[in-house]
Enzyme design. Structure first.
Site, PDB file in Angstrom:
ATOM      1  N   CYS A 170       0.822  -1.285   0.110  1.00 15.14           N
ATOM      2  CA  CYS A 170      -0.015   0.099   0.158  1.00 15.14           C
ATOM      3  C   CYS A 170       0.913   1.384  -0.150  1.00 15.14           C
ATOM      4  O   CYS A 170       1.438   1.553   0.758  1.00 15.14           O
ATOM      5  CB  CYS A 170      -0.937   0.022   1.317  1.00 15.14           C
ATOM      6  SG  CYS A 170      -1.706   1.619   1.713  1.00 15.14           S
ATOM      7  N   PRO A 209       0.046   4.701   0.323  1.00  9.33           N
ATOM      8  CA  PRO A 209       0.030   5.391   1.709  1.00  9.33           C
ATOM      9  C   PRO A 209       0.364   4.930   2.812  1.00  9.33           C
ATOM     10  O   PRO A 209       0.934   5.727   3.741  1.00  9.33           O
ATOM     11  CB  PRO A 209      -1.634   5.692   1.515  1.00  9.33           C
ATOM     12  CG  PRO A 209      -2.097   5.315   0.066  1.00  9.33           C
ATOM     13  CD  PRO A 209      -1.177   4.399  -0.577  1.00  9.33           C
ATOM     14  N   CYS A 210       0.361   3.781   2.939  1.00  7.21           N
ATOM     15  CA  CYS A 210       0.986   3.207   4.194  1.00  7.21           C
ATOM     16  C   CYS A 210       2.321   3.156   4.146  1.00  7.21           C
ATOM     17  O   CYS A 210       2.996   3.633   5.058  1.00  7.21           O
ATOM     18  CB  CYS A 210       0.543   1.353   4.255  1.00  7.21           C
ATOM     19  SG  CYS A 210      -1.077   1.085   4.022  1.00  7.21           S
ATOM     20  N   ARG A 211       3.073   3.267   3.120  1.00  2.00           N
ATOM     21  CA  ARG A 211       4.532   3.377   2.958  1.00  2.00           C
ATOM     22  C   ARG A 211       4.695   4.798   3.377  1.00  2.00           C
ATOM     23  O   ARG A 211       5.699   4.750   4.109  1.00  2.00           O
ATOM     24  CB  ARG A 211       5.022   2.849   1.584  1.00  2.00           C
ATOM     25  CG  ARG A 211       4.754   1.309   1.324  1.00  2.00           C
ATOM     26  CD  ARG A 211       5.000   1.049  -0.020  1.00  2.00           C
ATOM     27  NE  ARG A 211       6.386   1.087  -0.286  1.00  2.00           N
ATOM     28  CZ  ARG A 211       7.285   0.137   0.272  1.00  2.00           C
ATOM     29  NH1 ARG A 211       6.891  -0.800   0.740  1.00  2.00           N
ATOM     30  NH2 ARG A 211       8.702   0.402  -0.103  1.00  2.00           N
TER      31      ARG A 211
END
Length: 419
Positions: free
Chosen positions: A311, A313-315
């Protein structure tokens, strides 16, 4: 003398001279002409998409396989379906259908089918915008695109003939051609984002049909890089099969809603039911194999962050969770728990790689079977729950919004504690 020598070679060496005199542009023109002249088409395709994401030395790789079937018939009939397994869930099918009167775009993500009046021509049906509505991505040249548009130059640059080789039992030309990046990478993207794409085509020497394709896309934003490789192997091609309009009839899957515009699922509404309720109890193993229970953190403010290794945005959020939350608040009895979920493969390994890449020191737990994500009704990642000292869910944040998480933490820290 040179002119007559060439004529002599053509006469006596015949096919050899003609074959090797073909340029990549001529081959692609001939292929386009073959597809552009047909009235109907049947395809079966095995697709493998490999995605590599990360920075140099810290890359994460995932692979997804899809089976696609397609029918197309002039003036405006089309039926394209793709079946695949997503994130370990049940096999799902997406598709785009036009029965001559209505256009249907079926989205497994929304469990909905978008219905519109049918365009008059296949060219108006087979567009990047319509394909995206159904979850597809128009990337490079394919048989339907060439049948419908009849012009490879709209999305491709100057081709290059790599070599002539054998593919299965066919002799093929191998061509390399630069292509425009798909619309999803060419639209509104952050400043500094660069995207490029090229395509390898394996075209039959005898029939001039595309039998294999490989599209490679590279997207970079600062240190973050994404490489996507899509390989399509055409296992069946029928030109001008006898098709009846009934072959394009559409029936929505059970539970699907026919809509005039897609309605995003009420993620907030579903998750909002947890606010004010005791946080569901669970036990997961951390990266060292130790079992961690949510109850172990009672008496502290808990930031429970669900993320996936693939993902974007998670990163982007991960370094902020480490520095802006964990390092900033751990001395004030705030604990951050990362829950790695929805892994494409090797859940523990992917979580370890993620934690190592972003130098995470807060506990990372592995939700290998996605059961905790389901328990917390997670519909998208990242999703973060803020749990008070009594174990009650006080707030949740959908998306990468560390500022919103900080506001929720501050509100709990500033609230008077019950004796």
């Amino acid at each position: 003398m040179r002119r007559y020598g060439i004529v002599w070679l053509t006469v006596f060496v015949g096919g050899w001279c003609c074959v090797h005199a073909q340029t990549a542009t001529q081959i692609l023109d001939q292929t386009t002409k073959v597809y552009a002249q047909i009235q109907s088409l049947r395809l079966e395709v095995n697709t493998e998409m490999t995605t590599v994401m990360g920075s140099s030395g810290n890359e994460m790789r995932s692979t997804q396989k899809t089976t696609q079937r397609a029918l197309a018939m002039r003036p405006n009939y089309i039926r394209i379906t793709a079946r695949y397994d997503q994130l370990g869930m049940n096999s799902v099918e997406m598709g785009i259908f036009c029965d001559g009167k209505e256009l249907y775009m079926q989205s497994p993500y929304f469990q909905q089918t978008l219905k519109q009046a049918a365009p008059k021509t296949l060219r108006e049906v087979y567009t990047d915008e319509n394909l995206q509505q159904a979850g597809y991505m128009l990337a490079g040249l394919d048989p339907i695109y060439l049948m419908v548009h009849g012009n490879w130059r709209k999305i491709a640059g100057q081709p290059r003939l790599v070599k002539r080789e054998t593919l299965g039992n066919r002799t093929v030309y191998k061509l390399s051609v630069p292509i425009k990046p798909p619309l999803m990478f060419a639209g509104d993207t952050p400043a500094g984002t660069r995207a490029s794409a090229y395509q390898i085509l394996w075209i039959g020497v005898q029939d001039r049909l595309i039998w294999q394709s490989q599209v490679v896309m590279n997207v970079s934003e600062g240190r973050l890089q994404l490489m996507m490789r899509i390989t399509e192997r055409y296992t069946r091609q029928e030109l001008n099969p006898r098709l009846q309009p009934t072959a394009f009839a559409y029936k929505p899957p059970q539970g699907y809603e026919i809509v005039s515009e897609f309605k995003a699922p009420d993620i907030a509404g579903v998750t909002n039911a947890l606010k004010g309720q005791p946080a569901p109890e669970f036990a997961l193993k951390d990266l060292q194999g130790k079992e961690v229970r949510l109850a172990d953190c009672k008496g502290k403010i808990i930031v429970l962050n669900f993320f996936a290794h693939w993902c974007g945005p998670c990163r982007k959020e991960a370094p902020e969770l480490e520095k802006g939350l964990w390092q900033a608040y751990k001395a004030r009895d705030v604990v951050v728990l990362g829950v790695a979920t929805w892994a494409h493969d090797n859940p523990t390994k992917r979580a370890e790689e993620f934690a190592r890449e972003f130098k995470l020191t807060f506990p990372v737990l592995v939700d290998a079977e996605n059961k905790v994500a389901e328990m917390y009704r997670v519909s998208g990642v990242p999703t973060t729950f803020i749990i008070d000292r009594e174990g009650v869910v006080r707030e949740f944040v959908v998306g990468a919004d560390v500022a919103a998480i900080k506001r929720a933490i501050t509100a709990l820290l500033d609230a008077p504690q019950q004796p």
